[in-house]
Design an enzyme around this catalytic site. Structure first.
Site, PDB file in Angstrom:
ATOM      1  CB  SER A 188      -1.742  13.366 -14.893  1.00 41.91           C
ATOM      2  OG  SER A 188      -2.885  13.634 -15.880  1.00 41.91           O
ATOM      3  CG  ASP A 213      -1.846   1.365   1.368  1.00 38.21           C
ATOM      4  OD1 ASP A 213      -1.919   2.130   0.624  1.00 38.21           O
ATOM      5  OD2 ASP A 213      -2.461   1.352   2.217  1.00 38.21           O
ATOM      6  CE1 TYR A 225      -4.969  10.358 -11.612  1.00 37.12           C
ATOM      7  CE2 TYR A 225      -5.195  12.245 -13.175  1.00 37.12           C
ATOM      8  CZ  TYR A 225      -4.500  10.964 -12.668  1.00 37.12           C
ATOM      9  OH  TYR A 225      -3.297  10.481 -13.784  1.00 37.12           O
ATOM     10  CE  LYS A 243      -1.427  10.925 -11.078  1.00 37.21           C
ATOM     11  NZ  LYS A 243      -0.208   9.731 -10.965  1.00 37.21           N
TER      12      LYS A 243
END
Length: 180
Positions: A138, A60, A151, A155
């Site tokens: 990203s 993890d 998200y 990033k």
């Protein structure tokens, strides 16, 4: 073939998708691959494709204790690492209006905290031998995505941390590259 012959590579999120492809390419090029993922079943399946110079670790990336186990394995069994690909990430859709704080924190925990913990482990494992840390970022970190607020932010954190780690390693005199 053989571009990373004998190098020790850690790839997170290696059970499927991009991480699986990265692990397979590194193995094909001669690396000893430590493939990690939270998905143990799929990870073991991936290992069948990687060959004898690979091992799977259930991991993890958002857990400091889990990173310590990976660090101990790489350091104890292989004397360190030469390559780290911080690939593991999650994307749960949500705009700024409908995203819950719990989902925000979960995404940051995996995508940003996981990369921080990985970079820290990578520097520790590579500082005496040099190496390369690759953080998967990203385009969402540049332009943002209306449906993926957390998200995109995570990033962005990866991009900024990558630059910080690269500068740190250069100033410390470590032969470690860090790119995203």
């Amino acid at each position: 073939m053989g571009r990373v012959e004998g190098k020790v590579a850690i790839v997170t999120g290696a059970a499927m998708g991009l991480g699986r492809a990265q692990a397979m390419l590194l193995a094909q090029e001669g690396a000893i691959v430590i493939a990690t993922d939270i998905n143990a079943e799929q990870g073991r399946e991936t290992m069948k494709s990687l060959g004898p110079c690979a091992q799977f670790v259930e991991h993890d990336v958002s857990s400091e204790a889990s990173w310590s186990e990976v660090e101990q394995l790489a350091g104890g069994q292989f004397g360190g690492a030469d390559i780290l690909v911080n690939n593991a990430a999650i994307m749960i859709p949500g705009s700024i209006e409908d995203l819950s704080l719990d989902v925000w924190r979960r995404i940051q925990s995996v995508n940003a905290d996981g990369v921080f913990l990985g970079c820290r482990a990578g520097v520790r494992l590579m500082k005496s031998r040099g190496g390369s840390i690759v953080n998967i970022a990203s385009v969402a970190s540049h332009s943002g995505e209306a449906y993926a607020a957390a998200y995109s932010a995570s990033k962005g954190a990866v991009r900024a941390l990558t630059k910080s780690v690269a500068v740190y390693c250069q100033q410390a005199g470590y032969n470690i590259r860090c790119n995203s």
